[in-house]
Motif scaffolding. Structure first.
Motif, mmCIF file in Angstrom:
data_model
loop_
_atom_site.group_PDB
_atom_site.id
_atom_site.type_symbol
_atom_site.label_atom_id
_atom_site.label_comp_id
_atom_site.label_asym_id
_atom_site.label_seq_id
_atom_site.Cartn_x
_atom_site.Cartn_y
_atom_site.Cartn_z
ATOM 1 N N THR A 135 6.095 -8.451 -10.715
ATOM 2 C CA THR A 135 4.907 -7.740 -10.246
ATOM 3 C C THR A 135 5.343 -6.405 -9.661
ATOM 4 O O THR A 135 6.260 -6.355 -8.831
ATOM 5 N N VAL A 136 4.706 -5.331 -10.106
ATOM 6 C CA VAL A 136 4.957 -4.007 -9.548
ATOM 7 C C VAL A 136 3.873 -3.717 -8.515
ATOM 8 O O VAL A 136 2.688 -3.929 -8.779
ATOM 9 N N VAL A 137 4.292 -3.256 -7.340
ATOM 10 C CA VAL A 137 3.351 -2.904 -6.275
ATOM 11 C C VAL A 137 3.536 -1.424 -5.934
ATOM 12 O O VAL A 137 4.623 -0.998 -5.543
ATOM 13 N N LEU A 138 2.460 -0.666 -6.114
ATOM 14 C CA LEU A 138 2.471 0.765 -5.829
ATOM 15 C C LEU A 138 1.687 0.982 -4.534
ATOM 16 O O LEU A 138 0.468 0.761 -4.503
ATOM 17 N N SER A 139 2.385 1.387 -3.483
ATOM 18 C CA SER A 139 1.769 1.485 -2.164
ATOM 19 C C SER A 139 1.464 2.928 -1.789
ATOM 20 O O SER A 139 2.321 3.810 -1.928
ATOM 21 N N LEU A 140 0.249 3.132 -1.290
ATOM 22 C CA LEU A 140 -0.146 4.400 -0.695
ATOM 23 C C LEU A 140 -0.206 4.199 0.807
ATOM 24 O O LEU A 140 -0.844 3.259 1.282
ATOM 25 N N MET A 141 0.447 5.082 1.563
ATOM 26 C CA MET A 141 0.585 4.886 2.992
ATOM 27 C C MET A 141 0.019 6.066 3.773
ATOM 28 O O MET A 141 0.186 7.221 3.371
ATOM 29 N N ARG A 142 -0.601 5.745 4.886
ATOM 30 C CA ARG A 142 -1.079 6.770 5.807
ATOM 31 C C ARG A 142 -0.472 6.551 7.180
ATOM 32 O O ARG A 142 -0.476 5.440 7.708
ATOM 33 N N PRO A 148 -6.707 5.419 8.996
ATOM 34 C CA PRO A 148 -6.897 4.522 7.844
ATOM 35 C C PRO A 148 -7.752 5.162 6.755
ATOM 36 O O PRO A 148 -8.430 6.171 6.974
ATOM 37 N N PHE A 149 -7.707 4.571 5.572
ATOM 38 C CA PHE A 149 -8.526 5.017 4.451
ATOM 39 C C PHE A 149 -9.992 4.673 4.716
ATOM 40 O O PHE A 149 -10.311 3.593 5.211
ATOM 41 N N LEU A 150 -10.875 5.594 4.374
ATOM 42 C CA LEU A 150 -12.306 5.345 4.510
ATOM 43 C C LEU A 150 -12.787 4.418 3.399
ATOM 44 O O LEU A 150 -12.136 4.281 2.356
#
Length: 273
Positions: A135-142, A148-150
């Protein structure tokens, strides 16, 4: 932010007709595509296969950040990561960390000792199952400053789910040979059988060496991942009181009195495997 269609089209144009791409090209294209939709501070991409050490495919960290997000993570803390467990369960989709985290994750010793070092306000992952249990997991981080993301931003990312999955399967669809190279180099955390399969996860070996029973092992693993006694009882189909009895027995066996000491023993023993 509004969708940057010009940036979006440029990112798509960069892959038209490409048969193959390097990891950096794939990761950079993903970053550019997502940047046209939402703001984020970092991207990191890991490939997971069962109990093996995850492979770092792409990241945008500076050297100091890389130590926390990649080097330390691969050394053992990934075994307690909600993203890791979701990847192993082969779930597909886009998820917020807080959707996947156990009920006490953000007050767990793992969070206070390791995860808080990341300084993240939120992390969102695209989970893409591939053949051969990968499994490939592509993470977007803030970061905390970004917040946090809206909800509307998360909705945009959900809308890109199928496109991202096709993209990953097209260019990162054959990662099994890399896990074999890693296996042969002895870089995995685990005990191998005669055919090379990982028979025992390093975390399991730690508790076995400390003479914990299977039930005690299951409970302390869930404790360290951030589950409350109530949550553990539901998962293992035992009473909350029984969970607490087992926890007290473990602490007595290990001559400790806190979850801080439990995690310290766990990480120290992992480094021996």
């Amino acid at each position: 932010m509004a969708i940057d269609y010009e940036a979006l089209f440029r990112a798509f144009q960069s892959i038209v007709g490409r048969e193959t791409m390097t990891d950096d090209e794939i990761g950079s294209t993903f970053k550019d595509l997502m940047s046209a939709l939402v703001h984020f501070d970092h991207v990191v991409v890991f490939a997971y296969r069962g109990k093996e050490r995850p492979i770092d495919l792409f990241r945008t960290f500076d050297p100091d950040e890389n130590v926390v997000f990649v080097t330390l993570y691969q050394a053992g803390p990934y075994l307690l990561d909600p993203f890791y467990h979701t990847a192993v369960e082969r779930l597909e989709g886009v998820f917020r960390m807080r959707e996947l985290a156990p009920d006490r994750f953000f007050s767990s010793e793992y969070y206070r000792t390791y995860y808080i070092q990341t300084g993240l306000a939120e992390e969102i992952g695209f989970f893409v199952p591939l053949p051969e249990e990968i499994t490939v997991v592509l993470s977007l981080m803030r970061k905390q400053d970004s917040g946090p993301f809206l909800a509307k931003e998360f909705a945009l990312l959900k809308g890109a789910e199928k496109t991202v999955a096709k993209f990953v399967r097209r260019y990162w669809g054959s990662l099994a040979p890399r896990f074999e190279v890693q296996r042969q180099s002895g870089a995995n955390l685990g005990k191998r059988g005669s055919k090379g399969e990982i028979e025992e996860q390093a975390g399991d070996a730690v508790w076995r060496e400390l003479n914990l029973t299977n039930r005690e092992t299951a409970i302390v693993d869930l404790v360290l991942r951030g589950h409350s006694s109530e949550s553990i009882g539901l998962k293992l189909n035992i009473s909350t009181g029984t969970v607490k009895v087992h926890r007290r027995n473990v602490y007595r066996k290990l001559n400790i009195s806190s979850q801080t000491q439990l995690l310290s023993i766990y990480l120290k023993m992992l480094n021996r495997h």
